[in-house]
Design a protein around this motif. Structure first.
Motif, PDB file in Angstrom:
ATOM      1  N   PHE A  30     -12.205  -1.560 -13.083  1.00 46.84           N
ATOM      2  CA  PHE A  30     -11.820  -0.253 -13.407  1.00 46.84           C
ATOM      3  C   PHE A  30     -12.015  -0.190 -14.892  1.00 46.84           C
ATOM      4  CE2 PHE A  30     -10.006  -1.592  -9.199  1.00 46.84           C
ATOM      5  CZ  PHE A  30     -10.419  -0.550  -8.420  1.00 46.84           C
ATOM      6  N   ALA A  31     -12.515   0.918 -15.558  1.00 51.29           N
ATOM      7  CA  ALA A  31     -12.572   0.917 -16.826  1.00 51.29           C
ATOM      8  C   ALA A  31     -11.407   1.496 -17.406  1.00 51.29           C
ATOM      9  CB  ALA A  31     -14.113   1.920 -17.210  1.00 51.29           C
ATOM     10  N   PRO A  32     -11.068   1.400 -18.544  1.00 48.76           N
ATOM     11  CA  PRO A  32      -9.900   2.216 -19.481  1.00 48.76           C
ATOM     12  C   PRO A  32     -10.005   3.621 -19.156  1.00 48.76           C
ATOM     13  CG  PRO A  32     -10.532   0.250 -20.557  1.00 48.76           C
ATOM     14  CD  PRO A  32     -11.598   0.355 -19.386  1.00 48.76           C
ATOM     15  N   GLY A  33      -9.043   4.175 -18.681  1.00 49.76           N
ATOM     16  CA  GLY A  33      -9.090   5.763 -18.791  1.00 49.76           C
ATOM     17  C   GLY A  33      -9.567   6.583 -17.657  1.00 49.76           C
ATOM     18  N   GLN A  34     -10.235   5.608 -16.793  1.00 49.32           N
ATOM     19  CA  GLN A  34     -10.841   6.187 -15.453  1.00 49.32           C
ATOM     20  C   GLN A  34      -9.711   6.780 -14.638  1.00 49.32           C
ATOM     21  OE1 GLN A  34     -13.623   3.229 -13.671  1.00 49.32           O
ATOM     22  NE2 GLN A  34     -15.335   4.330 -14.278  1.00 49.32           N
ATOM     23  N   ILE A  35     -10.277   7.813 -13.792  1.00 45.31           N
ATOM     24  CA  ILE A  35      -9.364   8.056 -12.811  1.00 45.31           C
ATOM     25  C   ILE A  35     -10.149   7.875 -11.278  1.00 45.31           C
ATOM     26  CG2 ILE A  35      -8.077  10.119 -11.519  1.00 45.31           C
ATOM     27  CD1 ILE A  35      -7.454  11.498 -14.248  1.00 45.31           C
ATOM     28  N   VAL A  36      -9.775   6.970 -10.741  1.00 44.57           N
ATOM     29  CA  VAL A  36     -10.494   6.612  -9.373  1.00 44.57           C
ATOM     30  C   VAL A  36      -9.988   6.810  -8.104  1.00 44.57           C
ATOM     31  CG1 VAL A  36     -11.926   4.292  -8.504  1.00 44.57           C
ATOM     32  CG2 VAL A  36     -11.330   4.518 -10.936  1.00 44.57           C
ATOM     33  N   LEU A  37     -10.621   7.578  -7.317  1.00 43.39           N
ATOM     34  CA  LEU A  37     -10.284   7.489  -5.836  1.00 43.39           C
ATOM     35  C   LEU A  37     -10.802   6.439  -5.086  1.00 43.39           C
ATOM     36  CD1 LEU A  37      -8.837   9.564  -4.103  1.00 43.39           C
ATOM     37  CD2 LEU A  37     -10.917  10.709  -3.580  1.00 43.39           C
ATOM     38  N   LEU A  38      -9.737   5.639  -4.335  1.00 37.94           N
ATOM     39  CA  LEU A  38     -10.132   4.571  -3.663  1.00 37.94           C
ATOM     40  C   LEU A  38      -9.750   4.950  -2.086  1.00 37.94           C
ATOM     41  CD1 LEU A  38     -10.860   1.447  -3.541  1.00 37.94           C
ATOM     42  CD2 LEU A  38      -8.639   0.977  -3.456  1.00 37.94           C
ATOM     43  N   ALA A  39     -11.122   5.077  -1.222  1.00 37.57           N
ATOM     44  CA  ALA A  39     -10.924   5.638   0.036  1.00 37.57           C
ATOM     45  C   ALA A  39     -11.388   4.790   0.831  1.00 37.57           C
ATOM     46  CB  ALA A  39     -11.954   6.793   0.163  1.00 37.57           C
ATOM     47  N   GLY A  40     -11.112   5.030   2.238  1.00 40.33           N
ATOM     48  CA  GLY A  40     -11.714   4.094   3.330  1.00 40.33           C
ATOM     49  C   GLY A  40     -10.934   4.365   4.349  1.00 40.33           C
ATOM     50  N   GLY A  41     -11.052   3.829   5.788  1.00 44.74           N
ATOM     51  CA  GLY A  41     -10.569   3.977   6.992  1.00 44.74           C
ATOM     52  C   GLY A  41      -9.147   3.280   7.066  1.00 44.74           C
ATOM     53  N   SER A  42      -8.378   3.360   7.897  1.00 40.24           N
ATOM     54  CA  SER A  42      -7.141   2.845   8.149  1.00 40.24           C
ATOM     55  C   SER A  42      -7.255   1.144   8.303  1.00 40.24           C
ATOM     56  CB  SER A  42      -6.238   3.227   9.283  1.00 40.24           C
ATOM     57  OG  SER A  42      -5.045   2.502   9.548  1.00 40.24           O
ATOM     58  N   GLY A  43      -6.766   0.261   7.268  1.00 34.76           N
ATOM     59  CA  GLY A  43      -6.926  -1.129   7.548  1.00 34.76           C
ATOM     60  C   GLY A  43      -8.183  -1.355   6.760  1.00 34.76           C
ATOM     61  N   ALA A  44      -8.642  -0.553   5.692  1.00 37.91           N
ATOM     62  CA  ALA A  44      -9.827  -1.023   5.228  1.00 37.91           C
ATOM     63  C   ALA A  44      -9.736  -1.820   3.943  1.00 37.91           C
ATOM     64  CB  ALA A  44     -10.817   0.108   4.595  1.00 37.91           C
ATOM     65  N   GLY A  45      -8.402  -1.968   3.408  1.00 42.23           N
ATOM     66  CA  GLY A  45      -8.277  -3.001   2.654  1.00 42.23           C
ATOM     67  C   GLY A  45      -7.618  -2.163   1.192  1.00 42.23           C
ATOM     68  N   LYS A  46      -7.506  -0.912   1.296  1.00 45.65           N
ATOM     69  CA  LYS A  46      -6.933  -0.021   0.107  1.00 45.65           C
ATOM     70  C   LYS A  46      -5.501  -0.309  -0.590  1.00 45.65           C
ATOM     71  CE  LYS A  46      -7.201   3.635   2.451  1.00 45.65           C
ATOM     72  NZ  LYS A  46      -7.345   2.934   3.735  1.00 45.65           N
ATOM     73  N   SER A  47      -4.597  -0.594   0.242  1.00 44.11           N
ATOM     74  CA  SER A  47      -3.257  -0.829  -0.237  1.00 44.11           C
ATOM     75  C   SER A  47      -3.425  -2.351  -0.580  1.00 44.11           C
ATOM     76  CB  SER A  47      -2.347  -0.843   0.736  1.00 44.11           C
ATOM     77  OG  SER A  47      -2.073   0.516   1.345  1.00 44.11           O
ATOM     78  N   THR A  48      -4.307  -3.217  -0.194  1.00 44.12           N
ATOM     79  CA  THR A  48      -4.151  -4.678  -0.573  1.00 44.12           C
ATOM     80  C   THR A  48      -4.849  -4.727  -2.180  1.00 44.12           C
ATOM     81  OG1 THR A  48      -4.589  -5.384   1.805  1.00 44.12           O
ATOM     82  CG2 THR A  48      -5.441  -6.942  -0.030  1.00 44.12           C
ATOM     83  N   VAL A  49      -5.870  -3.951  -2.081  1.00 46.48           N
ATOM     84  CA  VAL A  49      -6.508  -3.976  -3.578  1.00 46.48           C
ATOM     85  C   VAL A  49      -5.245  -3.467  -4.580  1.00 46.48           C
ATOM     86  CG1 VAL A  49      -7.811  -2.764  -5.113  1.00 46.48           C
ATOM     87  CG2 VAL A  49      -8.789  -3.568  -3.075  1.00 46.48           C
ATOM     88  N   LEU A  50      -4.616  -2.405  -4.382  1.00 47.26           N
ATOM     89  CA  LEU A  50      -3.500  -2.087  -4.964  1.00 47.26           C
ATOM     90  C   LEU A  50      -2.375  -3.054  -5.323  1.00 47.26           C
ATOM     91  CD1 LEU A  50      -2.708   1.846  -4.182  1.00 47.26           C
ATOM     92  CD2 LEU A  50      -4.452   0.986  -5.651  1.00 47.26           C
ATOM     93  N   ARG A  51      -2.017  -3.940  -4.357  1.00 46.23           N
ATOM     94  CA  ARG A  51      -0.970  -4.959  -4.537  1.00 46.23           C
ATOM     95  C   ARG A  51      -1.633  -6.018  -5.276  1.00 46.23           C
ATOM     96  NH1 ARG A  51       0.582  -1.648  -0.585  1.00 46.23           N
ATOM     97  NH2 ARG A  51       2.671  -1.625   0.165  1.00 46.23           N
TER      98      ARG A  51
END
Length: 474
Positions: A30-51
């Protein structure tokens, strides 16, 4: 403030007690200043990446981690369940917690407190108890606390999922204004991605912990639509999915559902904190009816009294005045086993109801205690949880936990089905399964009441009960 540079290299994560990794060998920058939408199905790993980016995995959250995570600035994380991050008894102290830990002077701390609360639209006094807030209000409070520390990396896990449209728009504006104004690198996880797309620089989509799309919003919409619909992503302008048909035998109530009537219902909720005892009126003379064989949607802004009314219908709250009529004996007077046999209740925070250490045992728990048979494996497959049968309920994603709570509360086929925000955190496929279950229970004669902000679910309901300031107004 300058935005953070954040990188995951060969990152993998296997929660404690799970056989398979949720995310495997993931490379993402993730580059400085970017606004990134992280999408995917339920259980795809999105919250894991944030944590992972927040540094929680392996320390606050147990499990096996591989690869590296590199971040060069302070991080602020808004959790999917905002109640998990509460540390203070009042909203002012809650927002002040981060700035206090930055050792800012008192005037600056409280300037940021008031600024943060105003940004997210919480107009309460700073001494208001955090336990007096609705789920949606807690979400806004948690966001105010994150913004108050002015992080270089802003991580938001479904920041608008439990909000009405007006509040959601306000929070989106607040997030985007803060991101652009401070230059913070911002990663947003949402299922309902349409309102965010025009404001993001980049869209990253995960499936089973792997990147399946990484592009600009314009290319994402024009070139990835069919692939994303197959993955369960809520693409803008796509028609709502059709609910999944559910076998009547799986949901037919053991006894028919009654008509439940809230009659001039008043509920005063008392909270206690270090500042003393306080009382606020959650319902103020609400009068309305839930009818058997109908799916009724309880709607209204955050804090309107939806969750309180649902809990009162379930017999879990004692009214201050008025009452709930229609069940004999009244649900509020029944012993636990008798109440569980008649009512299936899913709270706004699904993990509050978990009793067992595996998903399979959780689904079977109530039915077994009541002596009712249940085809656990078939139900897990229906709600796309079969691959998690042996997992600990607390190790699931937010959307998976919510589906498990639905199964655990309804597998024993109660005549009254009361669900608080059951579609939060669901992709198109799992939404269709949850709504299909509710409709099948209704068609089999159950009394079904749902507190929701989900417009698609409202359209599938048989009637809408509008709440405002603790009263049913339509």
């Amino acid at each position: 403030m300058t935005g953070a540079h954040a990188t995951l290299r060969g990152f993998g994560w296997r929660p404690l007690g799970r056989r398979d990794e949720v995310v495997s060998d993931l490379d993402l920058t993730f580059a400085p200043g970017q606004i990134v939408l992280l999408a995917g199905g339920s259980g795809a790993g999105k919250s894991t990446v944030l944590r992972a980016l927040a540094g929680l995995l392996g320390d606050a959250v147990p499990g096996q981690r591989s690869g590296t995570v590199e971040i060069d600035a302070p991080t602020g994380l808004l959790l999917q369940n905002p109640a998990d991050s509460l540390v203070a008894a009042t909203i002012g102290r809650e927002v002040a917690f981060g700035p206090e830990n930055l050792a800012l002077d008192r005037d600056e701390i409280w300037r940021r407190v008031h600024e943060g609360l105003d940004r997210v639209g919480l107009r309460y006094d700073v001494d208001r108890s955090t336990s007096a807030l609705s789920g949606g209000e807690l979400q806004r409070l948690a966001l105010a606390g994150v913004l108050a520390v002015r992080p270089g990396l802003l991580l938001l896990d479904e920041p608008t999922s439990m909000l009405d449209d007006e509040s959601a728009a306000r929070v989106r504006h607040c997030v985007l204004d803060a991101a652009r104004g401070t230059g913070a690198t911002t990663v947003i996880v949402e299922h309902r991605i349409g309102p965010w797309l025009p404001h993001c620089d980049r869209v990253v989509v995960l499936e089973h912990g792997t990147v399946i799309a990484d592009t600009t919003p314009a290319v994402f919409v024009s070139e990835h639509r069919d692939r994303m619909l197959d993955a369960g992503v809520w693409m803008p302008d796509a028609p709502d999915p059709e609910p999944v048909p559910v076998d009547r035998a799986r949901v037919a109530p053991a006894a028919p559902g009654p008509e439940l009537r809230a009659d001039a219902l008043r509920v005063d909720l008392t909270t206690r904190s270090l500042q003393g005892r306080s009382t606020h009126r959650a319902l103020d003379g609400a009068t309305t009816t839930l009818r058997a064989g109908r799916l009724s949607a309880l709607v209204g802004p955050s804090g309107a009294g939806k969750s309180t009314l649902l809990a009162a219908f379930a017999g879990l709250l004692q009214p201050t005045a008025g009452g709930v009529l229609g069940a004999a004996p009244a649900f509020a007077r029944r012993r636990s086993a008798d109440l569980a046999a008649a009512v299936g209740f899913v709270p706004q925070n699904p993990e509050h109801g978990f009793l067992r250490t595996t998903v399979r045992d959780e689904v079977a728990c109530t039915a077994t205690r009541l002596g009712r048979t249940v085809e656990v494996d078939e139900l897990l497959t229906l709600l796309r949880l079969d691959h998690l049968a042996g997992a600990n309920p607390y190790q699931l994603s937010g959307g998976e936990q919510r589906r498990l709570a639905v199964l655990a509360a309804l597998a024993h086929r109660p005549g009254v089905v009361l669900l608080d925000e059951p579609t939060v955190g669901q992709d198109r496929h799992t939404w269709a399964a949850v709504v299909g279950w509710m409709q099948a229970a209704r068609d089999a004669g159950a009394t079904v009441g749902v507190a929701t902000h989900d417009v698609a679910l409202m359209h599938r309901s048989d009637g809408v009960i509008q709440l405002k300031s603790g009263q049913a107004v339509g």
